[in-house]
Scaffold this motif. Structure first.
Motif, mmCIF file in Angstrom:
data_model
loop_
_atom_site.group_PDB
_atom_site.id
_atom_site.type_symbol
_atom_site.label_atom_id
_atom_site.label_comp_id
_atom_site.label_asym_id
_atom_site.label_seq_id
_atom_site.Cartn_x
_atom_site.Cartn_y
_atom_site.Cartn_z
ATOM 1 N N GLU A 3 0.835 -1.205 0.000
ATOM 2 C CA GLU A 3 0.000 0.000 0.000
ATOM 3 C C GLU A 3 0.869 1.254 0.000
ATOM 4 O OE1 GLU A 3 -2.482 -0.352 3.381
ATOM 5 O OE2 GLU A 3 -3.727 -1.922 2.515
ATOM 6 N N PHE A 4 1.944 1.239 0.774
ATOM 7 C CA PHE A 4 2.844 2.383 0.819
ATOM 8 C C PHE A 4 3.496 2.599 -0.547
ATOM 9 C CE2 PHE A 4 7.063 4.244 1.538
ATOM 10 C CZ PHE A 4 6.661 5.462 2.064
ATOM 11 N N PHE A 7 1.115 4.286 -2.819
ATOM 12 C CA PHE A 7 0.778 5.658 -2.438
ATOM 13 C C PHE A 7 1.967 6.604 -2.558
ATOM 14 C CE2 PHE A 7 -0.709 8.871 0.730
ATOM 15 C CZ PHE A 7 -1.884 9.198 0.063
ATOM 16 N N LEU A 8 3.183 6.069 -2.651
ATOM 17 C CA LEU A 8 4.396 6.885 -2.697
ATOM 18 C C LEU A 8 4.421 7.874 -3.866
ATOM 19 C CD1 LEU A 8 7.052 7.480 -1.306
ATOM 20 C CD2 LEU A 8 8.096 5.713 -2.734
ATOM 21 N N ILE A 10 2.009 9.431 -5.295
ATOM 22 C CA ILE A 10 1.086 10.524 -4.980
ATOM 23 C C ILE A 10 1.712 11.453 -3.940
ATOM 24 C CG2 ILE A 10 -1.173 11.081 -3.997
ATOM 25 C CD1 ILE A 10 -2.153 8.428 -5.253
ATOM 26 N N LEU A 11 2.355 10.900 -2.941
ATOM 27 C CA LEU A 11 3.033 11.717 -1.926
ATOM 28 C C LEU A 11 4.155 12.549 -2.546
ATOM 29 C CD1 LEU A 11 3.285 9.294 1.133
ATOM 30 C CD2 LEU A 11 1.872 11.348 0.917
ATOM 31 N N LEU A 12 4.920 11.948 -3.436
ATOM 32 C CA LEU A 12 5.989 12.687 -4.103
ATOM 33 C C LEU A 12 5.438 13.827 -4.948
ATOM 34 C CD1 LEU A 12 8.391 9.811 -5.165
ATOM 35 C CD2 LEU A 12 8.767 11.548 -3.403
ATOM 36 N N ILE A 14 2.610 15.457 -4.503
ATOM 37 C CA ILE A 14 2.120 16.508 -3.601
ATOM 38 C C ILE A 14 3.290 17.307 -3.041
ATOM 39 C CG2 ILE A 14 1.003 16.907 -1.366
ATOM 40 C CD1 ILE A 14 -0.895 14.569 -2.090
ATOM 41 N N GLY A 15 4.368 16.630 -2.680
ATOM 42 C CA GLY A 15 5.551 17.329 -2.174
ATOM 43 C C GLY A 15 6.168 18.244 -3.219
#
Length: 106
Positions: A3-4, A7-8, A10-12, A14-15
């Protein structure tokens, strides 16, 4: 863990978008400061282009136009190139204007 890993990205993204917003704000602020400095110096008969370029971070590639005003005011324009940190997106150009009254020696 799976899952991580999903989702990584998407997090990158956003950052990087947050960093890009910061760069855009910084570029706009630098363009405004450069325009004010250029207009101030040009209104007193000095080299406004040099003053405007000196007051902006060089990596933003400032383009300064600060001709001595013919009337009571002088208007300077500064354009800066804002780089992109998000892949596959071009950079942006920020432009700011500032007007100052000409120095009146009586």
């Amino acid at each position: 863990m799976l899952e991580f890993a999903g989702f990584l990205p998407i997090l990158l993204l956003i950052g990087m978008a947050a960093i890009q917003l910061g760069l855009v704000g910084y570029g706009i602020n630098q363009a405004g400061s450069g325009a004010r400095a250029a207009a101030r110096v040009a209104s007193q008969g000095g080299p406004g282009e040099a003053a405007g370029a000196a007051s902006v971070s060089g990596w933003l590639d400032p383009q300064v136009d600060a001709p001595q005003g013919a009337g009571d005011t002088t208007t300077a324009t500064v354009r800066v190139q804002i780089p992109s940190v998000i892949p596959f997106m071009g950079g942006w150009t920020a432009e700011r204007h500032a007007t100052m009254p000409n120095d009146q020696d009586d």
